[in-house]
Design an enzyme around this catalytic site. Structure first.
Site, PDB file in Angstrom:
ATOM      1  N   HIS A 125      27.410  -4.421  33.317  1.00  0.00           N
ATOM      2  CA  HIS A 125      27.433  -5.267  34.843  1.00  0.00           C
ATOM      3  C   HIS A 125      28.131  -3.590  35.764  1.00  0.00           C
ATOM      4  O   HIS A 125      26.703  -3.926  37.000  1.00  0.00           O
ATOM      5  CB  HIS A 125      27.482  -6.095  35.815  1.00  0.00           C
ATOM      6  CG  HIS A 125      26.588  -7.456  34.579  1.00  0.00           C
ATOM      7  ND1 HIS A 125      25.753  -7.091  34.293  1.00  0.00           N
ATOM      8  CD2 HIS A 125      26.978  -8.640  34.786  1.00  0.00           C
ATOM      9  CE1 HIS A 125      25.196  -8.392  33.296  1.00  0.00           C
ATOM     10  NE2 HIS A 125      26.068  -9.580  33.946  1.00  0.00           N
ATOM     11  N   THR A 138      14.279 -12.003  18.230  1.00  0.00           N
ATOM     12  CA  THR A 138      14.514 -11.934  20.050  1.00  0.00           C
ATOM     13  C   THR A 138      13.503 -12.433  20.953  1.00  0.00           C
ATOM     14  O   THR A 138      14.244 -12.095  22.029  1.00  0.00           O
ATOM     15  CB  THR A 138      14.885 -10.194  20.647  1.00  0.00           C
ATOM     16  OG1 THR A 138      13.781  -9.853  19.929  1.00  0.00           O
ATOM     17  CG2 THR A 138      16.113  -9.714  19.617  1.00  0.00           C
TER      18      THR A 138
HETATM   19  P1  A3P Z   1      15.704 -17.103  33.571  1.00  0.00           P
HETATM   20  O1  A3P Z   1      16.688 -17.776  35.012  1.00  0.00           O
HETATM   21  O2  A3P Z   1      14.318 -16.299  35.392  1.00  0.00           O
HETATM   22  O3  A3P Z   1      14.780 -18.310  33.398  1.00  0.00           O
HETATM   23  P2  A3P Z   1      21.434 -12.787  31.227  1.00  0.00           P
HETATM   24  O4  A3P Z   1      21.023 -12.120  29.807  1.00  0.00           O
HETATM   25  O5  A3P Z   1      21.176 -10.855  32.277  1.00  0.00           O
HETATM   26  O6  A3P Z   1      22.217 -13.059  32.054  1.00  0.00           O
HETATM   27  O7  A3P Z   1      19.733 -12.682  32.149  1.00  0.00           O
HETATM   28  C1  A3P Z   1      19.347 -14.352  31.691  1.00  0.00           C
HETATM   29  C2  A3P Z   1      17.599 -14.480  31.920  1.00  0.00           C
HETATM   30  O8  A3P Z   1      16.978 -13.556  31.182  1.00  0.00           O
HETATM   31  C3  A3P Z   1      17.507 -15.385  32.504  1.00  0.00           C
HETATM   32  O9  A3P Z   1      16.000 -15.961  32.944  1.00  0.00           O
HETATM   33  C4  A3P Z   1      16.756 -16.208  31.161  1.00  0.00           C
HETATM   34  O10 A3P Z   1      15.910 -17.160  30.517  1.00  0.00           O
HETATM   35  C5  A3P Z   1      16.178 -14.704  30.233  1.00  0.00           C
HETATM   36  N1  A3P Z   1      16.037 -14.561  28.632  1.00  0.00           N
HETATM   37  C6  A3P Z   1      16.883 -15.031  28.388  1.00  0.00           C
HETATM   38  N2  A3P Z   1      16.508 -14.637  26.493  1.00  0.00           N
HETATM   39  C7  A3P Z   1      15.593 -14.629  26.712  1.00  0.00           C
HETATM   40  C8  A3P Z   1      14.319 -13.806  25.848  1.00  0.00           C
HETATM   41  N3  A3P Z   1      14.232 -13.976  24.674  1.00  0.00           N
HETATM   42  N4  A3P Z   1      13.054 -13.723  26.198  1.00  0.00           N
HETATM   43  C9  A3P Z   1      12.892 -13.429  27.436  1.00  0.00           C
HETATM   44  N5  A3P Z   1      13.920 -13.937  28.446  1.00  0.00           N
HETATM   45  C10 A3P Z   1      14.727 -14.310  28.360  1.00  0.00           C
END
Ligand code: A3P
Length: 306
Positions: free
Chosen positions: A124, A242
């Protein structure tokens, strides 16, 4: 800003410089220096995201593409292997699984050096804190952008999900962000710093929203960028493993889950576009837009239309 709230915000964070807050664990053991001096390999694949922009999702996509002949391997990986953030200590270290985040090892080199190529390395960080060699060796790097309001609402959910963070009220989360005290700093600083590299051939700039709307096309784009030649049915396989539902189910039983997430914590929270509308008040939205418009002057082409 209210002093009590400021203290609360900084409890698990620290200033790396006056306008930039970082997770407190990075203060340990010269992690930032180790990151800066990290030895990059030509075939490393870096993933750059603002927190909550879909890091773990894109990690899984990259892993599936890179391991297309052995997708089963993804199922055996612990939560720490799935998200080995460069600056939080490469979490594949077994101590981390045993000790939780407090056990983060300091020596990134000792941990990532033995990893077979191609390594997939998420971060990040702003570019000025990334490994120097990222900009000399220029390995393939995917950046994922996401509507900053959705990132903020997601971060709010995250604070309630993660064992080493404490839940906040929504209004507190909002104030913390607006005062530049949320982890990794404000979204606009991240985007403006990375915009310098936007047109570099080694960087692929993606958007969470495009991945959501057109997963197949987006996965194909990443595959081509990585120089891989996947068949249509292989692309479908990447999409399948995924998908939001598939990943949500897999995360329920992933190794190391309880070291990271609260019993009710989730990573796959909602996974939708525009969820911010359920959290922001009208006044918060107006103030956010005002700050966003001011900060993103000169970067109009990278702005979200809310
Ligand atoms: P939300 O909290 O809006 O649902 P990171 O991995 O950077 O922490 O991001 C987390 C965000 O990515 C979360 O968003 C999560 O739900 C979403 N996310 C994780 N896996 C996902 C997938 N397979 N498809 C779409 N969104 C996904």
């Amino acid at each position: 800003m209210d002093e009590e709230l400021k203290k609360k915000a900084l409890k698990k964070c620290y200033f790396i410089r006056p306008d930039l807050v970082m997770p407190g664990i990075m203060e340990k053991n010269n992690i930032l220096t180790n990151v800066k001096n990290f030895q990059v390999r030509d075939d490393d694949v870096f993933l750059v995201t603002y927190p909550k922009a879909g890091t773990i999702w894109t990690c899984e996509i990259l892993d599936a593409i890179l391991n297309i002949d052995n997708l089963e391997v993804l199922k055996t990986r612990s939560i720490f292997e799935k998200i080995p953030m460069l600056e939080l200590g490469p979490s594949i270290h077994p101590d981390l699984v045993a000790d939780g985040v407090e056990g983060i090892p300091s020596n990134i080199k000792a941990i990532l050096d033995p990893c077979p190529s191609p390594r997939r390395i998420p971060t990040h960080l702003l570019p000025e804190y990334c490994p120097d060699q990222l900009f000399t060796k220029k390995p393939k790097t995917v950046l994922v952008d996401r509507n900053p309001k959705d990132c903020l609402v997601s971060l709010f959910g995250w604070y309630a999900s993660i064992r080493f963070l404490s839940p906040l009220e929504w209004n507190e989360m909002y104030e913390i962000y607006m005062n530049g005290l949320s982890e990794y700093g404000p979204y606009h600083s991240f985007i403006k710093s990375w915009a310098k590299y936007e047109n570099e051939p080694w960087l692929l700039w993606m958007k969470y929203e495009d991945l959501r709307q057109n997963p197949k096309g987006s996965i194909k784009k990443i595959t081509t960028f990585l120089g891989k030649n996947l068949t249509d049915s292989q692309i479908d396989d990447v999409m399948r493993v995924t998908s939001f539902d598939y990943m949500k189910k897999a995360m329920e039983t992933v190794k190391g889950r309880d070291a990271y997430l609260n019993p009710k914590g989730v990573w796959q929270r909602k996974g939708v576009v525009g969820n911010w509308k359920n959290a922001f008040t009208i006044a918060q939205n107006e103030a956010f837009n005002k700050q966003y418009d001011e900060e993103m002057k000169g970067y109009e082409h990278l702005k979200y239309k809310f």
